[in-house]
Every structure is written in C-alpha cells, then in structure tokens.
Design a protein around this motif. Sequence first.
Motif, PDB file in Angstrom:
ATOM      1  N   LEU A  46       0.807  -1.212   0.000  1.00  0.00           N
ATOM      2  CA  LEU A  46       0.000   0.000   0.000  1.00  0.00           C
ATOM      3  C   LEU A  46       0.844   1.268   0.000  1.00  0.00           C
ATOM      4  O   LEU A  46       0.464   2.284  -0.580  1.00  0.00           O
ATOM      5  N   ASP A  47       2.018   1.215   0.624  1.00  0.00           N
ATOM      6  CA  ASP A  47       2.869   2.409   0.730  1.00  0.00           C
ATOM      7  C   ASP A  47       3.845   2.561  -0.434  1.00  0.00           C
ATOM      8  O   ASP A  47       4.637   3.492  -0.470  1.00  0.00           O
ATOM      9  N   ALA A  97       8.679   5.444  -6.092  1.00  0.00           N
ATOM     10  CA  ALA A  97       9.772   6.419  -6.135  1.00  0.00           C
ATOM     11  C   ALA A  97       9.720   7.361  -4.940  1.00  0.00           C
ATOM     12  O   ALA A  97      10.757   7.677  -4.331  1.00  0.00           O
ATOM     13  N   ASP A  98       8.529   7.803  -4.585  1.00  0.00           N
ATOM     14  CA  ASP A  98       8.390   8.700  -3.423  1.00  0.00           C
ATOM     15  C   ASP A  98       8.832   8.011  -2.141  1.00  0.00           C
ATOM     16  O   ASP A  98       9.456   8.626  -1.267  1.00  0.00           O
ATOM     17  N   LEU A  99       8.506   6.730  -2.011  1.00  0.00           N
ATOM     18  CA  LEU A  99       8.917   5.987  -0.814  1.00  0.00           C
ATOM     19  C   LEU A  99      10.439   5.912  -0.726  1.00  0.00           C
ATOM     20  O   LEU A  99      11.023   6.131   0.341  1.00  0.00           O
ATOM     21  N   LEU A 100      11.091   5.585  -1.841  1.00  0.00           N
ATOM     22  CA  LEU A 100      12.552   5.492  -1.834  1.00  0.00           C
ATOM     23  C   LEU A 100      13.189   6.826  -1.481  1.00  0.00           C
ATOM     24  O   LEU A 100      14.171   6.879  -0.723  1.00  0.00           O
ATOM     25  N   PRO A 104       1.527  -6.557   6.269  1.00  0.00           N
ATOM     26  CA  PRO A 104       1.635  -6.612   4.806  1.00  0.00           C
ATOM     27  C   PRO A 104       0.404  -7.293   4.190  1.00  0.00           C
ATOM     28  O   PRO A 104      -0.073  -8.278   4.747  1.00  0.00           O
ATOM     29  N   PRO A 105      -0.096  -6.744   3.076  1.00  0.00           N
ATOM     30  CA  PRO A 105       0.456  -5.656   2.262  1.00  0.00           C
ATOM     31  C   PRO A 105      -0.035  -4.258   2.669  1.00  0.00           C
ATOM     32  O   PRO A 105       0.322  -3.291   2.027  1.00  0.00           O
ATOM     33  N   ASN A 106      -0.834  -4.167   3.715  1.00  0.00           N
ATOM     34  CA  ASN A 106      -1.389  -2.867   4.129  1.00  0.00           C
ATOM     35  C   ASN A 106      -0.479  -2.236   5.182  1.00  0.00           C
ATOM     36  O   ASN A 106      -0.770  -2.274   6.377  1.00  0.00           O
ATOM     37  N   ILE A 107       0.624  -1.668   4.705  1.00  0.00           N
ATOM     38  CA  ILE A 107       1.639  -1.176   5.636  1.00  0.00           C
ATOM     39  C   ILE A 107       2.052   0.245   5.287  1.00  0.00           C
ATOM     40  O   ILE A 107       1.774   0.755   4.202  1.00  0.00           O
ATOM     41  N   SER A 108       2.766   0.848   6.238  1.00  0.00           N
ATOM     42  CA  SER A 108       3.395   2.150   6.024  1.00  0.00           C
ATOM     43  C   SER A 108       4.834   2.048   6.517  1.00  0.00           C
ATOM     44  O   SER A 108       5.080   1.898   7.712  1.00  0.00           O
ATOM     45  N   SER A 109       5.790   2.084   5.584  1.00  0.00           N
ATOM     46  CA  SER A 109       7.203   1.935   5.935  1.00  0.00           C
ATOM     47  C   SER A 109       7.737   3.236   6.521  1.00  0.00           C
ATOM     48  O   SER A 109       7.295   4.327   6.172  1.00  0.00           O
ATOM     49  N   GLU A 110       8.731   3.096   7.418  1.00  0.00           N
ATOM     50  CA  GLU A 110       9.247   4.258   8.133  1.00  0.00           C
ATOM     51  C   GLU A 110      10.664   3.978   8.613  1.00  0.00           C
ATOM     52  O   GLU A 110      11.174   2.851   8.515  1.00  0.00           O
TER      53      GLU A 110
END
Length: 528
Positions: free
Chosen positions: A277-278, A314-317, A337-343
């Motif tokens: 998702l992120d 790209a925005d996440l990277l 996962p897959p409904n996550i927000s990486s940080e």
Amino acid sequence: MELKNEVQKSLDLARFYVSEGVQQILQGKVDELHSVSPSQGATALASLALLAIGRGYENAQQRGIKWLKQQDQGGWGKFPGDKPDEEITQIVSMVLQGSEGGWKAKIKLLSQTKRFSHVILSLGQRVIPGLEGPSPEEILLPTILEDRILTKLPIYGRSVVVAASILGSNSQEGVHQGIQYLIKTQMQDGSWAEDIIATSMSILAMISKGIHTEQTHRAGRWLVQKQYPSGGWPAFDQLNVWSIGWAVSIFGEITQNPSDIPWLDEAIDWLKRAQNLDGSYGSTPPYTHPDLDDTAVALIGLHQVCGERNQLGADLLKKLQNADGSWSTFPSFQGIPPNISSEFPVYIPSVDVSIHVLEALWRASRSQEEIIWHGLNWILAQQDEQGAFPASWFEGSVYSTAQALELFSKWKFSWERWNTARHILGARKKGLEFLIEAQDSNGGWGSVVETSLAIVGLWRYSKNFPKKIIDNGVKNLLTAQSNNGSFEPSHRGIYAKGWNYEEPITTTLTAIRALQRYQRLYKNLFFR
C-alpha cells in the motif's frame, strides 16, 4: 563466427530456463530446479521442529532427515557441496541422532535445544556489515524485548533472536513475555517472517515452554508447504519479486513490444499487484516484510517495459534515504503486509542497495536532482584504495564494484556538479583497474554472477582495455552453463552468518544480461 553461434545458443537456452521459472512463479508453484538452494542448517532445524510437533508431520520430517544424510561429506556445510562447517555439523548431528532412537531419544534431543541456541543467537550479532545488533548481554530475556534493544534488529530478524533467547533462558517471566511476543508476531500464513529458520526456532521455543497447539500446527503446515520434493528446505521463502523484477527488466531490453514475450504482460501485472500500500515491495507477496532492494528492482523492471514513473514507489525510496545519502535494506513499518506504512529506522546501509535505488530513481525521471547527487556522493566515499566497493548481500567486492561502474557510466556531467564529476571520473578509473586486475586466469571473476556483472560493468568502457578481457569472460560464462540453460550455482548470496544461498533464476538472468550486452558491443558481428 564460432563464438557468435555459441553466444546465441547459450542465450536461447538461458532464456528458455528463465521463462520456465517466471511462468512457474506467475502460476504460484515453483519447482526445485528454479528455487532458492536448500540449506543444510535450515533443513536440520525444520526437521527438528516437525519432530517436536509430532503426529501428522512424520513423513516430511523423515524426508528431511534422508536428505541430510545424503549431504554428509564428513560433516555438513553452509550449502550443498560446501566444506563441513563446525556449527552446522553440530546441529545436524544432534538432529540425526535424536531422530533415530525412538521417543526417549526424541525427548533427550528436545531437552538439548539450549545447547545450540547460542549458534542461532549469533545470527543477530554483527551478521551483516552495517548491522550492529544487540550485545550478548542484551540478547537475554527479558532485556531483548525492551524497545531500545529490539529496535537494534530489523523486524524480520527479531523473532529468530527472541525464539533462541527463549530456548536459552531460565527466567520464567522472561520466557512468558517472549512467548507472547512470538504469538503476536506470527504471520497470517503461519510463518514467522517467511523464514524457515525463524519459524522452526519459534516452534521449538513454544513447544519447549508449553503446548501452544494452534500456533505450532499452523507453523508446521507452513513448513511442510515449503519443503522441496528432494526433502530439503531453503533458509527462507523464495525471492519472487527479485526474480520477476530482473526478468522483466532484462527481457525488456530486447523487445519494443511486450507481447513478443508470452509472459511479459502477465509479469508486469503481477509486479503491479505485488506492491504494498505504501509503494514498497517484499520478497514474496503478499505477506513478506518490505525490502528497499526488492522495491528498487521492481521499479527498475516496471520502468524498463512500461516507461512510466511508479510515483508511489519512487516517493517511498526518496523518503527513506538516510541522512548521509545512503539507502539501507529493511525499513520498519506499521500495519500488516500488504497494508503497511514503511518508516525509519531502516536497517543495514548498503552500497549494493543504494546502487539499485539510484538506478530506479534515475530510470524513473532521468533528472539529476539533489537526492540522487547525495546518494552518488555517498557511494563514491565507500570506494577503497584498491578501487573496490564493499557489498552487503553478496560475498566479495566484484559484485558492488561492477554495478557501481555501470551506474557511473550513465551520468552526464555538468559544470554545476564538477566536483562530483571529478570524483566519478576518478572512481571509474580505479574501479576499472580493480576489475581488470581481479580477472582470473580462466577468464572469469569468481562465480557466474560476478563474472556476468563484471562484463556488464566493463562493456561501456571497452575502448579502455583489450577486447580479449571481455571475450575471455564470455568464454568462461559459456563453459559454466548446464544443459537445461541454467548456470553453475553462485552460492555467494548472504542469508546470515555466512549461511549462503543461490537463487538460480537471478544467476541465469545476470548471465543473459552479460551475453546480451556482448552482442550489442559487437553488433556488426552478431546482427548482419
């Protein structure tokens, strides 16, 4: 003329092998010939875990034992055919002895799991360059469960360390807290972190301290599903996003029309569905934890064929670039996962990961924005006096050095960035000298992966050295190909603590890319 024909024949065989493997991934069932190599240490732990669960798992457990016996070469190593390793031999020997003596031997074996918990605990202590990990004192229960300690490990690696700590602990309260942590972190498919070693250790920890039938049987069923027909297990689940991303990218180089390759459109759709998702990707959707290396490679593949910017990825990277300009491997995240927000924090800064991320961002925009220059400058600072760049996820310096050379060859210089441009020119020269000096007398650079990457890294600079250097590398590759189209295993990929692995689709893809580039270098010879 003879080499021209051999290269084309090799490419045809290799492309057929990879196409078989990709289509199997898309269908959800990959055979052992196209899968991550089995691990003797992981097979011993999985067999022991199923032995501990007991009734209903005897067949899988005995098949694992039979496979281990077949691998005996006076001991057991880190991968099939490897020289014996003292720690792995100790684990395998204990499991074999306990599996053959009836219920008394089984009980004795399970009571001795504490003896090798220290071997598994060392997986969490400086196992990969760039990962500090907890100290031996911090790894004890209940200390390991404190946030300030646990956050020293990437999320995917925490369950195996907690499980091993449970096996080695005499603290009743610490064990209770550890078991509750394992129950909370078990994934929807029954595994822990999609990892055979983590899942096996978690089963053993739970059974050694109680029953926990529901959790252990879910995990046991997952282990059975992941066992190979030969009886062995890999150390972790497959690298499907990695394989599909590179396959789409490398096959995409030779076609203007995706429909020319029967599986390409389906693979592109598969990659798009596999995205979290992120915007991140894990190794094997839909349950795996996010990985910035997998994310970068998926974006590289999508851009190669679709020519479109995957804005979310790209925005996440960009968001997860470290302050020093590098990128690390495993982000923290919220959700399932897959409904996550990486940080942040993101674990294990890496030259190889940073190269792939820069490649993905450069392909997406062709713009040389500040984020990209910052990343380039960090990579340049990692080059050593010999001209080599260190790798985190593959043994040896050829792996990152060859890919850094390829990356540097794409940059257009400007007066506004002259200082960086000067450093890139110097790094190119030193990197070329290192790679040319590193070539073996047989024409290769070590493994098939290293030889292939070296050829690709050198090909844009072919006017700077004799033609025979690349010719000899290509000849070396051709001798390493099997009749089915795959290549000799490159057991240099790092799982942890040197428990190396081979991913045969990727190895073959690196060879395909090298041979395709060789054809392009001498296109007048190949295409008349």
